[in-house]
Enzyme design. Structure first.
Site, PDB file in Angstrom:
ATOM      1  N   THR A 222       0.725  -0.879  14.808  1.00 32.41           N
ATOM      2  CA  THR A 222      -0.722  -1.063  14.973  1.00 32.41           C
ATOM      3  C   THR A 222      -1.205  -2.399  14.388  1.00 32.41           C
ATOM      4  O   THR A 222      -1.900  -3.171  15.058  1.00 32.41           O
ATOM      5  CB  THR A 222      -1.470   0.106  14.290  1.00 32.41           C
ATOM      6  OG1 THR A 222      -0.904   1.317  14.790  1.00 32.41           O
ATOM      7  CG2 THR A 222      -2.944   0.086  14.558  1.00 32.41           C
ATOM      8  N   VAL A 223      -0.840  -2.676  13.142  1.00 32.37           N
ATOM      9  CA  VAL A 223      -1.325  -3.902  12.493  1.00 32.37           C
ATOM     10  C   VAL A 223      -0.614  -5.127  13.073  1.00 32.37           C
ATOM     11  O   VAL A 223      -1.216  -6.190  13.257  1.00 32.37           O
ATOM     12  CB  VAL A 223      -1.158  -3.821  10.953  1.00 32.37           C
ATOM     13  CG1 VAL A 223      -1.618  -5.117  10.294  1.00 32.37           C
ATOM     14  CG2 VAL A 223      -1.940  -2.644  10.399  1.00 32.37           C
TER      15      VAL A 223
ATOM     16  N   GLY B 120      -8.706  -3.504   4.575  1.00 30.21           N
ATOM     17  CA  GLY B 120      -8.481  -3.915   5.971  1.00 30.21           C
ATOM     18  C   GLY B 120      -9.023  -5.310   6.247  1.00 30.21           C
ATOM     19  O   GLY B 120      -8.534  -6.294   5.695  1.00 30.21           O
TER      20      GLY B 120
ATOM     21  N   LYS C 163      -4.604   0.828  -3.692  1.00 33.33           N
ATOM     22  CA  LYS C 163      -5.565  -0.262  -3.486  1.00 33.33           C
ATOM     23  C   LYS C 163      -6.270  -0.605  -4.797  1.00 33.33           C
ATOM     24  O   LYS C 163      -6.505  -1.777  -5.100  1.00 33.33           O
ATOM     25  CB  LYS C 163      -6.562   0.127  -2.390  1.00 33.33           C
ATOM     26  CG  LYS C 163      -5.879   0.208  -1.013  1.00 33.33           C
ATOM     27  CD  LYS C 163      -6.745   0.882   0.029  1.00 33.33           C
ATOM     28  CE  LYS C 163      -6.087   0.901   1.404  1.00 33.33           C
ATOM     29  NZ  LYS C 163      -6.754   1.803   2.359  1.00 33.33           N
TER      30      LYS C 163
HETATM   31  N1  HSE Z   1      -5.263   5.242   5.688  1.00 33.51           N
HETATM   32  C1  HSE Z   1      -6.131   4.173   5.303  1.00 33.51           C
HETATM   33  C2  HSE Z   1      -7.571   4.636   5.413  1.00 33.51           C
HETATM   34  C3  HSE Z   1      -6.024   2.953   6.154  1.00 33.51           C
HETATM   35  O1  HSE Z   1      -7.849   5.753   5.836  1.00 33.51           O
HETATM   36  O2  HSE Z   1      -8.430   3.873   5.019  1.00 33.51           O
HETATM   37  C4  HSE Z   1      -4.894   2.072   5.774  1.00 33.51           C
HETATM   38  O3  HSE Z   1      -5.022   1.588   4.480  1.00 33.51           O
END
Ligand code: HSE
Length: 428
Positions: free
Chosen positions: A14-15, A135, A206
């Protein structure tokens, strides 16, 4: 100035597809900004046959990672396979072979970032990872560069889109977690195995990255307290709203004297806080710096093109550094090793929802236990009552979590308390 800078990608999921589209569809614009041609010359993926939603020369696809890692013509390696292994081995090999690296791999940076950054520093190479948090939202670059003059006091983020989507739907529909999770899975907003998102692990990776950069401090991800959203009910969200709060899964990092707080948990925040209005799959990151004051970063925290935009932005930055002979100019900045407080030492406020007997002295009993543990009640509302029982909701003033936990376990044992349905931390 190099006439051409070559990129090798590992991973065309995807990315990867998003990144490739950004680099190809905005090629002319990007090359004008860099001052050189920028070519994706090799892409590694185990699947070299499936159709993907991007037009490109299929002859550059290979299953063999060595064609990127050992290719002397490649300047920048983009790792987009995720997970720890073989991603870490690929990145270390790319750096050993003198290549700059871009990744979106939050788990790898949160757990193994130190090894990778120290090799990149030693080699004078760039290792960029803007897409690993938020993101498409620029936050790592701003923290490292634009805000470098500040001592950052706190970073509070809604950094997981899946849980934010679920909590927003629960708030709007008054539904419970399990029902909304099923809907989210059907709509493609939650994975078939949603554990990493709903238990807060994704947000914890994160937060480890954000806190390390914001506080120039080594962060061991295992020391970050983590609690997901699975125990939240529609009632909690509705009551919170009546009391002027939104319920969000927050990733919170704060300076606290010589120590650091770093924690991920469902949290009530006042409706007026900018994070309270970050809804659906959107992410928001609130930053407070000593000179800049309050800042809010907002946007799409996931998805092929927003994440691809962040990855491509890193590639462009590195290409510019290459042309200016300025690579390695953003080395690791984890200079300090301040301790992360245990959750029991953290001071915060609490929301408590419990079912009690509806008769005299019940509140006095509860208040007396709270009083003995220095838990001060800020507000209390009686919600429902039927068959001699009442549901009460209390919000406390700030208190150390250890005192609160001791008090609430004694309250739970009172004969007049049928059930402590839930308790949730409050960020004032
Ligand atoms: N699974 C993550 C989210 C996206 O739901 O934000 C990728 O970091």
């Amino acid at each position: 100035m190099k006439p051409q800078i070559n990129v090798g990608m590992i991973g065309l999921g995807t990315v990867g597809v998003g990144t490739l589209r950004v680099l190809l569809e905005n090629k002319a614009e990007i090359e004008r900004k860099i001052g050189s041609r920028l070519e994706v010359v090799r892409i590694v993926d185990l699947d070299t046959t499936s159709e993907r939603p991007v037009k490109f020369d299929k002859s550059i696809l290979t299953k063999n990672a060595n064609e990127v890692l050992d290719n002397p013509d490649i300047d920048i390696v983009v790792e987009l396979i995720g997970g720890l292994h073989p991603a870490k081995d690929f990145i270390l090999r790319a750096l050993k072979n003198g290549k700059h690296v871009v990744t979106a791999n939050k788990e790898l940076i949160a757990k193994e970032g130190t090894d990778i950054l120290s090799l990149a520093d030693k080699q004078g190479l760039d290792f960029y990872f803007e897409a690993s948090v938020g993101g498409g939202i620029p936050v790592i670059g701003p923290l490292k560069e634009c805000l470098a003059a500040n001592k950052i006091q706190e970073v509070i983020g809604i950094v997981n889109g899946t849980t934010n989507y679920i909590l927003t739907k629960m708030a709007n529909q008054g539904s419970d977690f399990a029902d909304v999770l099923k809907e989210a899975q059907k709509a493609g907003y939650a994975e078939a195995d949603p554990t990493a998102d709903v238990e807060g692990f994704d947000a914890r990776y994160k937060l480890a990255i954000l806190a390390a950069i914001a506080f120039t401090n080594r962060i061991d991800v295992n020391n970050i307290y983590c609690e997901g959203i699975t125990k939240i009910s529609g009632n909690d969200i509705a009551y919170a709203r009546e009391m002027g709060y939104a319920l969000k899964l927050l990733a919170i990092a704060k300076r606290d004297g010589q120590e650091i707080q770093a924690r991920v948990h469902p949290t009530l925040i006042p409706i007026a806080h900018p994070l309270a209005n970050v809804n659906d799959v959107y992410n928001g990151i609130f930053v407070r710096g000593d000179f800049v004051g309050d800042l809010m970063f907002y946007g799409r925290g996931a998805g092929s093109l927003p994440t691809g935009s962040a990855v491509a932005g890193d590639v462009i930055d590195i290409a510019r550094n290459i042309n200016l002979d300025a690579t390695g100019r953003l080395p690791c900045t984890c200079f300090e090793n301040r301790r992360i407080q245990d959750m029991e030492e953290v001071e915060t406020s609490y929301y408590i929802r419990m079912l009690v007997d509806d008769k005299p002295k019940v509140l006095a009993n509860i208040a007396s236990i709270f009083g003995e543990h220095n838990v001060s009640i800020a507000t209390m509302v009686q919600k429902d009552h039927c068959k001699g029982r009442a549901e009460i909701v209390i919000v406390t003033h700030k208190i150390k979590e250890k005192n609160f936990r001791n008090a609430i376990s004694l309250v739970e044992g009172l004969p007049v308390v049928s059930k402590v349905n839930n308790w949730i931390r409050v960020e004032e």
